[in-house]
Design a protein around this motif. Structure first.
Motif, PDB file in Angstrom:
ATOM      1  N   VAL A 216       0.520  -1.160  -0.024  1.00  0.00           N
ATOM      2  CA  VAL A 216       0.208  -0.028  -0.055  1.00  0.00           C
ATOM      3  C   VAL A 216       0.831   1.172  -0.071  1.00  0.00           C
ATOM      4  CG1 VAL A 216      -1.541   1.399   1.119  1.00  0.00           C
ATOM      5  CG2 VAL A 216      -2.074  -0.834   0.928  1.00  0.00           C
ATOM      6  N   SER A 217       1.805   1.357   1.000  1.00  0.00           N
ATOM      7  CA  SER A 217       2.698   2.570   0.888  1.00  0.00           C
ATOM      8  C   SER A 217       3.315   3.009  -0.456  1.00  0.00           C
ATOM      9  CB  SER A 217       3.715   2.222   2.094  1.00  0.00           C
ATOM     10  OG  SER A 217       3.324   2.185   3.151  1.00  0.00           O
ATOM     11  N   ARG A 218       4.144   1.889  -1.070  1.00  0.00           N
ATOM     12  CA  ARG A 218       4.527   1.717  -2.318  1.00  0.00           C
ATOM     13  C   ARG A 218       3.620   2.330  -3.521  1.00  0.00           C
ATOM     14  NH1 ARG A 218       9.753   0.013  -3.197  1.00  0.00           N
ATOM     15  NH2 ARG A 218      10.862  -0.859  -1.413  1.00  0.00           N
ATOM     16  N   THR A 219       2.348   1.820  -3.461  1.00  0.00           N
ATOM     17  CA  THR A 219       1.582   2.257  -4.336  1.00  0.00           C
ATOM     18  C   THR A 219       1.023   3.550  -4.197  1.00  0.00           C
ATOM     19  OG1 THR A 219       0.652  -0.344  -4.418  1.00  0.00           O
ATOM     20  CG2 THR A 219      -0.805   1.576  -5.326  1.00  0.00           C
ATOM     21  N   VAL A 220       0.926   3.934  -2.965  1.00  0.00           N
ATOM     22  CA  VAL A 220       0.310   5.502  -2.694  1.00  0.00           C
ATOM     23  C   VAL A 220       1.221   6.383  -3.098  1.00  0.00           C
ATOM     24  CG1 VAL A 220      -0.175   7.106  -1.035  1.00  0.00           C
ATOM     25  CG2 VAL A 220      -1.476   5.079  -0.827  1.00  0.00           C
ATOM     26  N   ALA A 221       2.700   5.941  -2.934  1.00  0.00           N
ATOM     27  CA  ALA A 221       3.541   6.972  -3.531  1.00  0.00           C
ATOM     28  C   ALA A 221       3.765   7.039  -4.781  1.00  0.00           C
ATOM     29  CB  ALA A 221       5.158   6.475  -2.617  1.00  0.00           C
ATOM     30  N   TYR A 222       3.575   5.899  -5.473  1.00  0.00           N
ATOM     31  CA  TYR A 222       3.961   5.907  -6.966  1.00  0.00           C
ATOM     32  C   TYR A 222       2.934   6.569  -7.618  1.00  0.00           C
ATOM     33  CZ  TYR A 222       4.010   3.993 -11.618  1.00  0.00           C
ATOM     34  OH  TYR A 222       4.115   4.375 -13.048  1.00  0.00           O
ATOM     35  N   ASP A 223       1.662   6.610  -7.111  1.00  0.00           N
ATOM     36  CA  ASP A 223       0.525   7.047  -7.613  1.00  0.00           C
ATOM     37  C   ASP A 223       0.013   8.574  -7.381  1.00  0.00           C
ATOM     38  OD1 ASP A 223      -0.497   4.876  -8.840  1.00  0.00           O
ATOM     39  OD2 ASP A 223      -2.002   4.329  -7.578  1.00  0.00           O
ATOM     40  N   LYS A 224       1.021   8.982  -6.413  1.00  0.00           N
ATOM     41  CA  LYS A 224       1.134  10.692  -6.211  1.00  0.00           C
ATOM     42  C   LYS A 224       1.854  11.135  -7.213  1.00  0.00           C
ATOM     43  CE  LYS A 224       0.392  10.718  -1.053  1.00  0.00           C
ATOM     44  NZ  LYS A 224       1.187  11.073   0.356  1.00  0.00           N
ATOM     45  N   GLU A 225       2.740  10.442  -7.773  1.00  0.00           N
ATOM     46  CA  GLU A 225       3.878  11.106  -9.055  1.00  0.00           C
ATOM     47  C   GLU A 225       3.379  10.815 -10.053  1.00  0.00           C
ATOM     48  OE1 GLU A 225       7.631   9.070  -7.923  1.00  0.00           O
ATOM     49  OE2 GLU A 225       7.852  10.094  -5.936  1.00  0.00           O
ATOM     50  N   ARG A 226       2.789   9.562 -10.646  1.00  0.00           N
ATOM     51  CA  ARG A 226       2.478   9.199 -11.742  1.00  0.00           C
ATOM     52  C   ARG A 226       1.313   9.982 -12.367  1.00  0.00           C
ATOM     53  NH1 ARG A 226      -1.037   4.214 -13.706  1.00  0.00           N
ATOM     54  NH2 ARG A 226      -0.898   4.296 -15.867  1.00  0.00           N
ATOM     55  N   SER A 227       1.449  10.644 -13.374  1.00  0.00           N
ATOM     56  CA  SER A 227       0.152  11.466 -13.950  1.00  0.00           C
ATOM     57  C   SER A 227      -0.420  11.130 -15.087  1.00  0.00           C
ATOM     58  CB  SER A 227       0.831  12.869 -14.001  1.00  0.00           C
ATOM     59  OG  SER A 227       1.393  13.528 -13.241  1.00  0.00           O
ATOM     60  N   GLN A 228      -1.677  11.457 -15.116  1.00  0.00           N
ATOM     61  CA  GLN A 228      -2.570  11.111 -16.390  1.00  0.00           C
ATOM     62  C   GLN A 228      -3.524  12.171 -16.562  1.00  0.00           C
ATOM     63  OE1 GLN A 228      -1.951   8.179 -17.884  1.00  0.00           O
ATOM     64  NE2 GLN A 228      -3.501   8.513 -19.475  1.00  0.00           N
ATOM     65  N   PHE A 229      -3.684  12.842 -17.748  1.00  0.00           N
ATOM     66  CA  PHE A 229      -4.509  13.968 -18.129  1.00  0.00           C
ATOM     67  C   PHE A 229      -4.115  15.266 -17.115  1.00  0.00           C
ATOM     68  CE2 PHE A 229      -7.447  10.086 -18.480  1.00  0.00           C
ATOM     69  CZ  PHE A 229      -7.300   9.945 -19.746  1.00  0.00           C
ATOM     70  N   GLY A 230      -2.893  15.008 -16.773  1.00  0.00           N
ATOM     71  CA  GLY A 230      -2.238  16.239 -16.342  1.00  0.00           C
ATOM     72  C   GLY A 230      -2.468  16.419 -14.870  1.00  0.00           C
ATOM     73  N   VAL A 231      -2.911  15.312 -14.176  1.00  0.00           N
ATOM     74  CA  VAL A 231      -2.908  15.399 -12.441  1.00  0.00           C
ATOM     75  C   VAL A 231      -2.281  13.797 -12.141  1.00  0.00           C
ATOM     76  CG1 VAL A 231      -4.865  16.857 -12.664  1.00  0.00           C
ATOM     77  CG2 VAL A 231      -5.368  14.496 -12.709  1.00  0.00           C
ATOM     78  N   PRO A 232      -1.968  13.708 -11.079  1.00  0.00           N
ATOM     79  CA  PRO A 232      -1.642  12.539 -10.373  1.00  0.00           C
ATOM     80  C   PRO A 232      -2.829  11.627 -10.394  1.00  0.00           C
ATOM     81  CG  PRO A 232      -0.947  14.350  -9.011  1.00  0.00           C
ATOM     82  CD  PRO A 232      -1.871  14.834  -9.974  1.00  0.00           C
ATOM     83  N   VAL A 233      -2.563  10.389 -10.776  1.00  0.00           N
ATOM     84  CA  VAL A 233      -3.698   9.210 -10.953  1.00  0.00           C
ATOM     85  C   VAL A 233      -4.399   8.904  -9.590  1.00  0.00           C
ATOM     86  CG1 VAL A 233      -2.701   8.255 -13.017  1.00  0.00           C
ATOM     87  CG2 VAL A 233      -1.984   7.156 -10.700  1.00  0.00           C
ATOM     88  N   GLY A 234      -3.559   9.187  -8.581  1.00  0.00           N
ATOM     89  CA  GLY A 234      -3.946   9.133  -7.038  1.00  0.00           C
ATOM     90  C   GLY A 234      -5.110   9.909  -6.741  1.00  0.00           C
ATOM     91  N   SER A 235      -5.354  11.121  -7.527  1.00  0.00           N
ATOM     92  CA  SER A 235      -6.489  11.853  -7.091  1.00  0.00           C
ATOM     93  C   SER A 235      -7.493  11.482  -7.625  1.00  0.00           C
ATOM     94  CB  SER A 235      -6.036  13.352  -7.768  1.00  0.00           C
ATOM     95  OG  SER A 235      -6.003  13.319  -9.149  1.00  0.00           O
TER      96      SER A 235
END
Length: 337
Positions: A216-235
Motif C-alpha cells: 500500500v505504501s509503495r502504491t500510494v507513493a507511486y500514484d502521487k507521482e504518476r500523472s494522467q490527463f495532467g494530474v496525479p492518478v492518485g487524485s
C-alpha cells in the motif's frame, strides 16, 4: 486500554527495517529471487540476523537468547515481510520455540544456543510425519535440524536427505525432506503442538501484514507521482477510495496480529480466536494490497523488472499457510457460534 508497541519494540522494528533498507534492499532480494539454483540463504543477511538478535528473540537468556516474546518476534516478522526478505529466520525461530516448549534440558542445552546465535539453521513443519517424506519444508535443504510431527508428538530430525522443490515465490526455498525417526521432544503434548501452530500462524500473519503495508505504501507513493490527463492518478476517486479501503484493511490486520501475539504469549482465553482473526485479515489484506499494487502501477507493475511480483507471490504463498482465510473464518464460526 491503549494497545500498541512500546518504545523499545518500535526501536527494534526500526533497527530491522533500517538494516534491510540500507544493507539488503530489493536489489539484493532480486539477486536471490533470480538465482533459481541457489539455496536462497544469503550469508550476509543470516549474519545480521544472528548479530542483531533476530534469531535469539524468544530464546531464554540463559541459553544465549534475548528472552523476549511473540510480540517482539512478530515485529521482526512484519519487517522481514515488508522487505520481502529471504532466509530461514521463521523456521529457525519456530524450531527454537519447539525445543523451548517441549525439549528436555539436554535438548535445550544442545540446540537453543546454536539456533540463537545462527550456528545452526532450523526448519519447522506440521505437514507429514516422521519417519517419512516431509513436503514443502521451508529451507529444509539448508536446515541442520527439522522439527516435524511424529506418531507420538514432535521430533528433531537431523541428517535428513533434502530434495529442492520448485516455488513461484522466489523469496524462499522449499525442499522435500526424507526424514528418519528423529529424536522425540518429550514435552510435545497436544496442547504444546497447538500452541506452536498458533505461534507459527501469528508469525506468518505478521509477515503478511508487513507485505500488505509495504504494498500500500509503495502504491500510494507511486500514484502521487504518476500523472494522467495532467494530474496525479492518485487524485482519481476510483483509485484513492480503493487505496483508502486497503489502508483500513491493512491497519485492521496489523492490530489483529499484534493482539494475537500478545494473547498467545499471555495465554489469554480466546487466544485461538484472536489467531484465526489475525490470519484471516492478514491473508486477505496482503493478497488484495499486492494485487492492487500491480494494477495501480499501470503497465510497469506487470513486468518482471518491477518488484511488485515479489510481494504478490510471497503473499499468495503465505496466505495459504496454516489455513487460508476461508479456513480461518470456518474456525472463527466454530469458536463463536
Amino acid at each position: 486500554m491503549f494497545f500498541a508497541l512500546t518504545d523499545d519494540q518500535r526501536e527494534f522494528d526500526g533497527a530491522v527495517r533500517s538494516y534491510l533498507s540500507e544493507r539488503f534492499d530489493l536489489a539484493a532480494v532480486r539477486e536471490v529471487f533470480e538465482d533459481v539454483s541457489g539455496d536462497g540463504h544469503p550469508a550476509s543477511l543470516w549474519k545480521a540476523a544472528a548479530d542483531q538478535g533476530w534469531l535469539a528473540v524468544t530464546v531464554p537468556e540463559d541459553q544465549e537468547g534475548l528472552g523476549l516474546g511473540l510480540v517482539e518476534a512478530q515485529v521482526i516478522a512484519r519487517a522481514l515481510g515488508a522487505g520481502a526478505a529471504p532466509g530461514p529466520w521463521r523456521g529457525t525461530v519456530l524450531a527454537a520455540e519447539a525445543v523451548r516448549l517441549a525439549g528436555s534440558d539436554e535438548q535445550k542445552a544442545a540446540w537453543l544456543p546454536r539456533l540463537a546465535t545462527g550456528d545452526a539453521v532450523g526448519a519447522f513443519t506440521l505437514r507429514g510425519s516422521a519417519p517419512g517424506t516431509l513436503t514443502a519444508v521451508e529451507y529444509g535443504g539448508v536446515a541442520d535440524v527439522v522439527v516435524a510431527r511424529s506418531a507420538d508428538g514432535l521430533v528433531l530430525v537431523t541428517g535428513a536427505t533434502a530434495t529442492p522443490q520448485g516455488s513461484y515465490d522466489g523469496t524462499t526455498r522449499l525442499a522435500s525432506v526424507e526424514a528418519g525417526a528423529g529424536e522425540a521432544l518429550p514435552g510435545a503434548t497436544a496442547e504444546v503442538i497447538a500452541e506452536l501452530e498458533a505461534r507459527a500462524t501469528v508469525l506468518v500473519a505478521a509477515d503478511l501484514a508487513g507485505i500488505a503495508r509495504e504494498a500500500v505504501s509503495r502504491t500510494v507513493a507511486y500514484d502521487k507521482e504518476r500523472s494522467q490527463f495532467g494530474v496525479p492518478v492518485g487524485s482519481f476517486q476510483a483509485i484513492k477510495h480503493a487505496l483508502a479501503d486497503l489502508h483500513v484493511a491493512v491497519t485492521l490486520a496489523e492490530h489483529a496480529v499484534l493482539y494475537a501475539s500478545y494473547a498467545v504469549d499471555a495465554k489469554l482465553d480466546g487466544a485461538d480466536l484472536a489467531v484465526a482473526v489475525a490470519k484471516a485479515k492478514a491473508g486477505d489484506a496482503a493478497v488484495a494490497a499486492t494485487a492492487a499494487m500491480i494494477q495501480y502501477h499501470g503497465g510497469i507493475g506487470y513486468t518482471w523488472e518491477h518488484e511488485a511480483h515479489f510481494f504478490y507471490k510471497r503473499a499468495k504463498r503465505l496466505a495459504g499457510q496454516y489455513g487460508d482465510a476461508d479456513a480461518q473464518r470456518e474456525k472463527i464460526a466454530t469458536l463463536t457460534i
